[in-house]
Design a protein around this motif. Structure first.
Motif, PDB file in Angstrom:
ATOM      1  N   CYS A 182       0.823  -1.169   0.179  1.00 40.10           N
ATOM      2  CA  CYS A 182      -0.002  -0.177  -0.090  1.00 40.10           C
ATOM      3  C   CYS A 182       0.934   1.476  -0.173  1.00 40.10           C
ATOM      4  O   CYS A 182       0.250   2.221   0.287  1.00 40.10           O
ATOM      5  CB  CYS A 182      -1.251   0.129   1.329  1.00 40.10           C
ATOM      6  N   GLY A 183       2.088   1.232  -0.155  1.00 41.66           N
ATOM      7  CA  GLY A 183       3.066   2.317  -0.183  1.00 41.66           C
ATOM      8  C   GLY A 183       3.222   3.262  -1.330  1.00 41.66           C
ATOM      9  O   GLY A 183       3.878   4.298  -1.267  1.00 41.66           O
ATOM     10  N   TRP A 184       2.617   3.167  -2.479  1.00 41.23           N
ATOM     11  CA  TRP A 184       2.569   3.863  -3.588  1.00 41.23           C
ATOM     12  C   TRP A 184       1.285   4.806  -3.982  1.00 41.23           C
ATOM     13  O   TRP A 184       0.400   4.218  -3.462  1.00 41.23           O
ATOM     14  CB  TRP A 184       2.921   2.946  -4.867  1.00 41.23           C
ATOM     15  N   ASN A 185       1.584   5.494  -4.811  1.00 42.64           N
ATOM     16  CA  ASN A 185       0.335   6.398  -5.283  1.00 42.64           C
ATOM     17  C   ASN A 185      -0.047   5.899  -7.000  1.00 42.64           C
ATOM     18  O   ASN A 185       0.894   4.940  -7.292  1.00 42.64           O
ATOM     19  CB  ASN A 185       0.633   7.808  -5.363  1.00 42.64           C
ATOM     20  N   VAL A 186      -0.622   6.361  -7.560  1.00 39.86           N
ATOM     21  CA  VAL A 186      -1.142   5.763  -8.693  1.00 39.86           C
ATOM     22  C   VAL A 186       0.061   6.025  -9.914  1.00 39.86           C
ATOM     23  O   VAL A 186       0.292   4.989 -10.533  1.00 39.86           O
ATOM     24  CB  VAL A 186      -2.273   6.686  -9.339  1.00 39.86           C
ATOM     25  N   PRO A 207      -0.228  -2.385  -4.740  1.00 37.72           N
ATOM     26  CA  PRO A 207       0.689  -1.072  -4.585  1.00 37.72           C
ATOM     27  C   PRO A 207       0.086   0.177  -4.276  1.00 37.72           C
ATOM     28  O   PRO A 207       0.664   1.217  -3.393  1.00 37.72           O
ATOM     29  CB  PRO A 207       0.980  -0.689  -6.156  1.00 37.72           C
ATOM     30  N   LEU A 208      -1.217   0.342  -4.151  1.00 35.69           N
ATOM     31  CA  LEU A 208      -1.856   1.394  -3.480  1.00 35.69           C
ATOM     32  C   LEU A 208      -2.799   1.194  -2.233  1.00 35.69           C
ATOM     33  O   LEU A 208      -3.064  -0.131  -1.944  1.00 35.69           O
ATOM     34  CB  LEU A 208      -3.095   1.817  -4.364  1.00 35.69           C
ATOM     35  N   PRO A 209      -3.211   1.980  -1.377  1.00 40.27           N
ATOM     36  CA  PRO A 209      -3.882   1.880  -0.128  1.00 40.27           C
ATOM     37  C   PRO A 209      -5.134   0.953  -0.631  1.00 40.27           C
ATOM     38  O   PRO A 209      -5.865   1.153  -1.828  1.00 40.27           O
ATOM     39  CB  PRO A 209      -4.407   3.061   0.315  1.00 40.27           C
ATOM     40  N   ALA A 210      -5.592  -0.008   0.388  1.00 45.40           N
ATOM     41  CA  ALA A 210      -6.647  -0.810  -0.045  1.00 45.40           C
ATOM     42  C   ALA A 210      -7.854  -0.241  -0.235  1.00 45.40           C
ATOM     43  O   ALA A 210      -8.807  -0.966  -1.178  1.00 45.40           O
ATOM     44  CB  ALA A 210      -6.750  -1.670   1.420  1.00 45.40           C
ATOM     45  N   ASP A 211      -8.132   0.929  -0.102  1.00 47.99           N
ATOM     46  CA  ASP A 211      -9.623   1.543  -0.285  1.00 47.99           C
ATOM     47  C   ASP A 211      -9.445   2.419  -1.379  1.00 47.99           C
ATOM     48  O   ASP A 211     -10.472   3.207  -1.606  1.00 47.99           O
ATOM     49  CB  ASP A 211     -10.293   2.474   0.942  1.00 47.99           C
ATOM     50  N   ASP A 212      -8.484   2.614  -2.096  1.00 50.88           N
ATOM     51  CA  ASP A 212      -8.368   3.504  -3.226  1.00 50.88           C
ATOM     52  C   ASP A 212      -8.720   2.627  -4.481  1.00 50.88           C
ATOM     53  O   ASP A 212      -7.957   2.436  -5.400  1.00 50.88           O
ATOM     54  CB  ASP A 212      -6.871   3.883  -3.520  1.00 50.88           C
ATOM     55  N   TRP A 213     -10.260   2.335  -4.645  1.00 46.59           N
ATOM     56  CA  TRP A 213     -10.499   1.585  -5.824  1.00 46.59           C
ATOM     57  C   TRP A 213     -10.407   2.447  -7.349  1.00 46.59           C
ATOM     58  O   TRP A 213     -10.125   1.712  -8.127  1.00 46.59           O
ATOM     59  CB  TRP A 213     -11.993   1.191  -5.496  1.00 46.59           C
ATOM     60  N   GLU A 214     -10.579   3.614  -7.046  1.00 48.93           N
ATOM     61  CA  GLU A 214     -10.600   4.621  -8.430  1.00 48.93           C
ATOM     62  C   GLU A 214      -9.078   4.622  -8.839  1.00 48.93           C
ATOM     63  O   GLU A 214      -8.838   4.135 -10.076  1.00 48.93           O
ATOM     64  CB  GLU A 214     -10.966   6.072  -8.029  1.00 48.93           C
ATOM     65  N   GLY A 215      -8.081   4.592  -7.880  1.00 55.42           N
ATOM     66  CA  GLY A 215      -6.819   4.548  -8.553  1.00 55.42           C
ATOM     67  C   GLY A 215      -6.308   2.960  -8.860  1.00 55.42           C
ATOM     68  O   GLY A 215      -5.642   2.890  -9.794  1.00 55.42           O
ATOM     69  N   ALA A 216      -7.030   2.123  -8.129  1.00 58.08           N
ATOM     70  CA  ALA A 216      -6.670   0.709  -8.532  1.00 58.08           C
ATOM     71  C   ALA A 216      -7.153   0.478 -10.041  1.00 58.08           C
ATOM     72  O   ALA A 216      -6.528  -0.351 -10.756  1.00 58.08           O
ATOM     73  CB  ALA A 216      -7.501  -0.142  -7.544  1.00 58.08           C
ATOM     74  N   LYS A 217      -8.237   1.253 -10.294  1.00 59.54           N
ATOM     75  CA  LYS A 217      -8.678   0.659 -11.773  1.00 59.54           C
ATOM     76  C   LYS A 217      -7.809   1.520 -12.725  1.00 59.54           C
ATOM     77  O   LYS A 217      -7.810   0.859 -13.701  1.00 59.54           O
ATOM     78  CB  LYS A 217     -10.347   1.506 -11.993  1.00 59.54           C
TER      79      LYS A 217
END
Length: 341
Positions: A182-186, A207-217
């Motif tokens: 979870c240590g990176w940004n998009v 790579p991203l925080p667990a709740d960043d679903w928009e970023g995950a997409k």
């Protein structure tokens, strides 16, 4: 049937550091179900990140001791269903109990658990060996101490990550997997994926925080490497949510509540076209041997927990050059060796 709880402090061979934690000792709870000549074992570790303590797990199990000890355990899946309502708030305790139940049940049948599921271990993937976050020199030293065909590299310091992987690559031709916890940004994830792909990295985990679903997409759509969910995939319901946001899921038995729900998650992930990985939480051979029964169902495995500790309280499965070697025992193959045992 008798419930016995064993509290153990697992001493790590090296300080284990990830993006949000560092530790030298891993407290763990080993659950034993004893029935005549048969003994089943399961395990779950304490973790500050999820607010799980040994006392909390023990208290949750003690509160339903009578229900556990009076159960017939004719069917482990029914046993899990009967216990889950009382342990719904402590999936780690439920996991340890569920593993012990499957181990005991298979020992009653006189067979290894994977055989009772009609699984072929010759189809099992290799397990990786984790290199915790440290200085480049120390991480190289850890690799050299255990030559392995497949390493999982813990990252999470965005300004240093690429240079670190480049430094490690100079010392081995092994396949790499990287876990940013979870240590990176998009932008980090997309940019780094292209460079990491050229460095022999197989995939990127969470790579991203667990709740960043928009970023995950966005990362899912633009990454040069497969992205595997870890902290974003905890419960059974999370598997469906991960479809279209990740290329695969890493299932942790302690987080979902044991072998029983993990099998359902594996089958559901397959239905959704997701790649499947199962990981560990630095368990001893008790927990690792339970997880290893699932290996033939997986694409990827991260089952190095017992290899990271110096005082393993049990024997069970081992790994030779990444390949599982099942113990010549029934059940999950575990034998406890605490005290005079």
């Amino acid at each position: 049937m008798q419930l016995i709880l064993h509290r153990v402090d697992l001493r790590l061979t090296h300080t284990f550091t990830i993006a949000h934690d560092s530790r030298d000792v891993q407290p763990t709870l080993i659950v034993e179900l004893q029935d005549g000549n048969y003994r089943g074992f399961g395990e779950a570790t304490a973790t500050r990140y999820y607010g799980i303590t040994i006392d909390g797990m023990a208290s949750a199990l003690e509160a339903i001791r009578e229900r556990i000890e009076n159960h017939s355990l004719a069917d482990p899946e029914q046993f899990w269903a009967d216990m889950q309502p009382y342990l719904a708030q402590n999936s780690f305790a439920l996991c340890a109990l569920d593993q012990a139940a499957w181990d005991l049940w298979a020992k009653r049948q006189g067979q290894p658990l994977y055989k009772l599921w009609n699984l072929d271990p010759s189809n099992s993937p290799l397990t990786d060996y984790t290199i915790g976050l440290d200085s480049p020199e120390r991480m190289v030293q850890k690799m050299q101490e255990r030559p392995w065909p497949l390493y999982k590299i813990k990252l999470g310091r965005p300004e240093e990550d690429i240079a670190l992987v480049q430094a490690l690559r100079r010392h081995t031709d092994a396949t790499f997997r990287v876990d940013a916890n979870c240590g990176w940004n998009v932008a980090d994830a997309i940019q780094k994926s292209k460079i990491l792909a050229s460095l022999g990295v197989e995939f990127i985990e969470q790579p991203l925080p667990a709740d960043d679903w928009e970023g995950a997409k966005r990362v899912y759509e633009q990454s040069a490497l497969p992205i595997i969910a870890d902290e974003s995939c905890i419960l059974e319901s999370d598997v469906d949510r991960c479809a279209g946001y990740f290329h695969g899921v890493n299932i942790k038995l302690t987080k979902c509540g044991g072998i029983t729900p993990a099998r359902r998650m594996i089958f559901r992930a397959r239905e959704l076209g997701l790649r499947v990985m199962v990981g560990c939480m630095t368990e001893s051979s008790v927990g690792i041997s339970a997880i290893a029964q699932l290996l033939p169902l997986l694409d990827y495995a991260d089952l190095d927990g017992a290899m990271l500790i110096a005082n393993d309280p049990a024997t069970g499965v081992t790994f030779g050059d990444g390949k599982v070697v099942y113990a010549k025992e029934n059940g999950t193959g575990v034998r406890l060796r605490l005290g005079n045992e």
